[in-house]
Design a protein around this motif. Sequence first.
Motif, PDB file in Angstrom:
ATOM      1  N   ASP A   1       0.793  -1.252  -0.018  1.00 10.25           N
ATOM      2  CA  ASP A   1      -0.018  -0.004  -0.051  1.00 10.25           C
ATOM      3  C   ASP A   1       1.035   1.284   0.071  1.00 10.25           C
ATOM      4  OD1 ASP A   1      -2.245  -1.333   0.030  1.00 10.25           O
ATOM      5  OD2 ASP A   1      -2.460  -1.160   2.228  1.00 10.25           O
ATOM      6  N   GLN A   2       2.230   1.080   0.979  1.00  9.61           N
ATOM      7  CA  GLN A   2       2.715   2.575   0.930  1.00  9.61           C
ATOM      8  C   GLN A   2       3.544   2.919  -0.260  1.00  9.61           C
ATOM      9  OE1 GLN A   2       2.031   0.169   3.341  1.00  9.61           O
ATOM     10  NE2 GLN A   2       1.006   1.645   4.541  1.00  9.61           N
TER      11      GLN A   2
ATOM     12  N   ASN B   1      -8.730   4.081   3.719  1.00 10.35           N
ATOM     13  CA  ASN B   1      -9.175   2.501   3.721  1.00 10.35           C
ATOM     14  C   ASN B   1      -9.760   2.457   2.473  1.00 10.35           C
ATOM     15  OD1 ASN B   1      -9.895   0.125   5.054  1.00 10.35           O
ATOM     16  ND2 ASN B   1     -12.070   0.817   4.982  1.00 10.35           N
ATOM     17  N   GLN B   2     -10.789   3.376   2.123  1.00 11.01           N
ATOM     18  CA  GLN B   2     -11.365   3.023   0.709  1.00 11.01           C
ATOM     19  C   GLN B   2     -10.294   3.253  -0.426  1.00 11.01           C
ATOM     20  OE1 GLN B   2     -14.684   2.313  -0.064  1.00 11.01           O
ATOM     21  NE2 GLN B   2     -15.217   2.037   1.970  1.00 11.01           N
TER      22      GLN B   2
ATOM     23  N   PHE C   1      -7.207   2.242  -0.509  1.00  7.05           N
ATOM     24  CA  PHE C   1      -6.515   1.261  -0.628  1.00  7.05           C
ATOM     25  C   PHE C   1      -7.316  -0.015  -1.247  1.00  7.05           C
ATOM     26  CE2 PHE C   1      -3.552   2.971   2.372  1.00  7.05           C
ATOM     27  CZ  PHE C   1      -2.518   3.166   1.833  1.00  7.05           C
ATOM     28  N   ARG C   2      -8.676   0.123  -1.136  1.00  9.68           N
ATOM     29  CA  ARG C   2      -9.484  -1.229  -1.390  1.00  9.68           C
ATOM     30  C   ARG C   2      -9.975  -1.011  -2.558  1.00  9.68           C
ATOM     31  NH1 ARG C   2     -10.035  -4.528   3.133  1.00  9.68           N
ATOM     32  NH2 ARG C   2      -9.390  -3.510   5.067  1.00  9.68           N
TER      33      ARG C   2
ATOM     34  N   MET D   1      -7.852  -0.967  -5.106  1.00 10.73           N
ATOM     35  CA  MET D   1      -6.892  -1.868  -5.851  1.00 10.73           C
ATOM     36  C   MET D   1      -7.472  -3.331  -5.912  1.00 10.73           C
ATOM     37  SD  MET D   1      -3.179  -0.161  -4.952  1.00 10.73           S
ATOM     38  CE  MET D   1      -2.716  -0.714  -6.471  1.00 10.73           C
TER      39      MET D   1
ATOM     40  N   ALA E   1     -16.132   0.337  -0.833  1.00 12.79           N
ATOM     41  CA  ALA E   1     -15.664  -1.350  -0.010  1.00 12.79           C
ATOM     42  C   ALA E   1     -16.353  -1.350   1.140  1.00 12.79           C
ATOM     43  CB  ALA E   1     -14.247  -1.311   0.048  1.00 12.79           C
TER      44      ALA E   1
ATOM     45  N   TYR F   1       9.063   0.567   6.611  1.00 16.34           N
ATOM     46  CA  TYR F   1       8.915   0.795   5.178  1.00 16.34           C
ATOM     47  C   TYR F   1      10.028   2.159   4.968  1.00 16.34           C
ATOM     48  CZ  TYR F   1       6.878   3.798   1.306  1.00 16.34           C
ATOM     49  OH  TYR F   1       6.672   4.410   0.362  1.00 16.34           O
TER      50      TYR F   1
ATOM     51  N   GLN G   1       4.862  -2.664   5.383  1.00 17.29           N
ATOM     52  CA  GLN G   1       3.903  -2.019   4.278  1.00 17.29           C
ATOM     53  C   GLN G   1       2.630  -2.740   4.743  1.00 17.29           C
ATOM     54  OE1 GLN G   1       4.347  -0.519   0.420  1.00 17.29           O
ATOM     55  NE2 GLN G   1       6.490  -1.395   0.340  1.00 17.29           N
ATOM     56  N   THR G   2       1.663  -2.141   4.384  1.00 16.79           N
ATOM     57  CA  THR G   2       0.224  -2.927   4.550  1.00 16.79           C
ATOM     58  C   THR G   2      -0.400  -3.389   3.327  1.00 16.79           C
ATOM     59  OG1 THR G   2      -0.911  -0.696   4.464  1.00 16.79           O
ATOM     60  CG2 THR G   2      -0.422  -1.230   6.566  1.00 16.79           C
ATOM     61  N   LEU G   3      -1.347  -4.347   3.553  1.00 16.63           N
ATOM     62  CA  LEU G   3      -2.510  -4.670   2.457  1.00 16.63           C
ATOM     63  C   LEU G   3      -3.874  -4.930   3.019  1.00 16.63           C
ATOM     64  CD1 LEU G   3      -1.683  -7.919   0.319  1.00 16.63           C
ATOM     65  CD2 LEU G   3      -3.944  -7.413   1.168  1.00 16.63           C
ATOM     66  N   HIS G   4      -4.678  -4.069   2.453  1.00  9.71           N
ATOM     67  CA  HIS G   4      -6.050  -3.925   2.640  1.00  9.71           C
ATOM     68  C   HIS G   4      -6.685  -4.983   2.002  1.00  9.71           C
ATOM     69  CE1 HIS G   4      -4.758  -0.251   4.605  1.00  9.71           C
ATOM     70  NE2 HIS G   4      -5.876  -0.041   4.940  1.00  9.71           N
TER      71      HIS G   4
ATOM     72  N   HIS H   1     -12.224  -7.474   1.369  1.00 12.47           N
ATOM     73  CA  HIS H   1     -13.609  -6.745   1.583  1.00 12.47           C
ATOM     74  C   HIS H   1     -14.436  -7.073   0.349  1.00 12.47           C
ATOM     75  CE1 HIS H   1     -10.166  -4.918  -0.915  1.00 12.47           C
ATOM     76  NE2 HIS H   1     -11.153  -4.836  -1.760  1.00 12.47           N
TER      77      HIS H   1
ATOM     78  N   ARG I   1      -8.541  -8.131  -4.257  1.00  9.64           N
ATOM     79  CA  ARG I   1      -7.148  -8.282  -3.322  1.00  9.64           C
ATOM     80  C   ARG I   1      -7.529  -8.938  -2.116  1.00  9.64           C
ATOM     81  NH1 ARG I   1      -1.976  -6.057  -3.145  1.00  9.64           N
ATOM     82  NH2 ARG I   1      -1.575  -4.474  -1.787  1.00  9.64           N
TER      83      ARG I   1
END
Lengths: 229, 229
Positions: free
Chosen positions: A154-155, A183-184, A186-187, A189, B32, B44, B72-75, B78, B141
Motif C-alpha cells: 500500500d505504501q 481505507n477506501q 487502498f480497497r 486496488m 468497499a 517502510y 507495508q500494509t495490504l487492505h 473486503h 485483493r
Amino acid sequence: MKPKILISLLALTLSGAIMSEPLMIESQGSFAAGGTVITSAGQYNPRPDAVKNKMSNSFMDVFQASVKAGGQTLHGDHATVFYQIPVNAKKLPLVFLHGAGQSMRTWQTTPDGRAGFNEIFLRKGYPVYLIDQPRRGQSGRSTVDGTIAATPDDQFWFAQFRIGIWPKFFDGVAFPQDEASLNQFFRQMTPNTAAFDAGIVSDSLKALFERTGDGILITHSQGGIVGWM
Amino acid sequence: MKPKILISLLALTLSGAIMSEPLMIESQGSFAAGGTVITSAGQYNPRPDAVKNKMSNSFMDVFQASVKAGGQTLHGDHATVFYQIPVNAKKLPLVFLHGAGQSMRTWQTTPDGRAGFNEIFLRKGYPVYLIDQPRRGQSGRSTVDGTIAATPDDQFWFAQFRIGIWPKFFDGVAFPQDEASLNQFFRQMTPNTAAFDAGIVSDSLKALFERTGDGILITHSQGGIVGWM
C-alpha cells in the motif's frame, strides 16, 4: 476582481445544485468485449464414469471428473464493460480505462464518497463506458494460468500515485487525509489475475469501439500504454 | 377466458413501456465494505538503498526494493459494492449476492442484452446494492496468496446452471440459444482470486448492512451458503 469571484462562486453553487438533481439514464448495462476461446483435449462427457452409478455426487467430484474428460472451452481475455447513457446524450461516448492495480472503480465514487468522473460526465451528457481490462477485476477469466501474491505494498502505491511519502501527505495535495478515505482508496486496488498484456487489452478495446462506433478513450497511468497502441 | 388474456397482454405492454422510460437515479456509487489489513515485517523505506544514487529507476526495481524493505500494509478481503438508489425509493434496499464463478454482473444485463434484476427492481423503486464478494471480481485483493488455473470448464457450467447438457438445451429452457448470448454468458464468469471463504464473505455483508441499516439479501447458488450464516 470582485465580479470574477462572484462568477466562480455562482458556478460552484450551480454545479452543486446540478449534482443533487436525479440522474436521468436512458439506458445502462454491462457486457463483455473481445476475448478469445481455448479448448481442452478430449471429449466432453456430462456424466464421466468416475461419477456414474452413485446415488449422489459431490459438486467437486463431478467438476473434476468433467474437467479430466476434457473437450471443454474457456472464454477468457475479454474486457468487461459497464455503460450508462444519459437522456439527450452527446454523440461521442467516453471510454475510461484504469491504470495498474485498478479497475473501473477508479472512475466511480472518490475515496471520500464524492461523485467520480463517471457521474460528472454523465451529468454533462456523455455516454460513459467503464472498463475492467482483460485479466483484471470482473474480467478475471484468462486463457493462461495466474498466481497472485498477497504482497503488502500500500505504501508504495501511496507514493506511486503521488499522494505523498508515507505517512506524510504532500503539501496542498487534494487527496482527503482521513483514515476512512485512505481505507477506501487502498480497497480500490485489485490485482492482475494473469500477466498484464497490453496487446490483449488493446484488442478488447478495438472490439468495444467496433460496437460503439467512434468514441473518446481516456486512460490512467498504465492504461496510457494501451491508449498509444 | 378472454378478459384474463387481455389483462395479461395489457400488463406486458405497460411493462414494456415502463422499461423504455428513463431511469431516475437519486444517487449511485461504489465503495468497499468490511475487510482486514495485514502488515509485512520490516520498516517502510520510500527510497531503499538498492535504488539510491541512480539517475533513474525502473518501476519494477523500485517496487521490488520497496516490498523487500517491508513495513507495508495490504487492505484485502473486503466486498465491493455498487449501488443505485432510485427517486422516491422504498425503505428497504435489496442486496444481491452472486453465486460461484460469478460477480455482480449476474444481476446486470442478461446474456442477450435485456435488463437484469438490477434494473427491474430499480424501476420498482428499490435501492439496489450489487456485490462482488471478497476474493472475486473487483474485490480481487486478498490477504492470502491465490493461484488461478485457466481450466476449460464452460460445458460443466452449462449443465450446472441447468441450461442443458452440452450442446443440447433443455426443452423449453428460457435461455437464449444464439451463439452471441452464449458467448456473453460464458464471459460473465470470473474466478476466485484466493480460496472461497464463506465466513469472510459473511463478515463483509455484515459491514455492509451496518452501513445501510435493515435490508433484504438475495442470493444465488453458492451465495446461499453465505445467506444462511
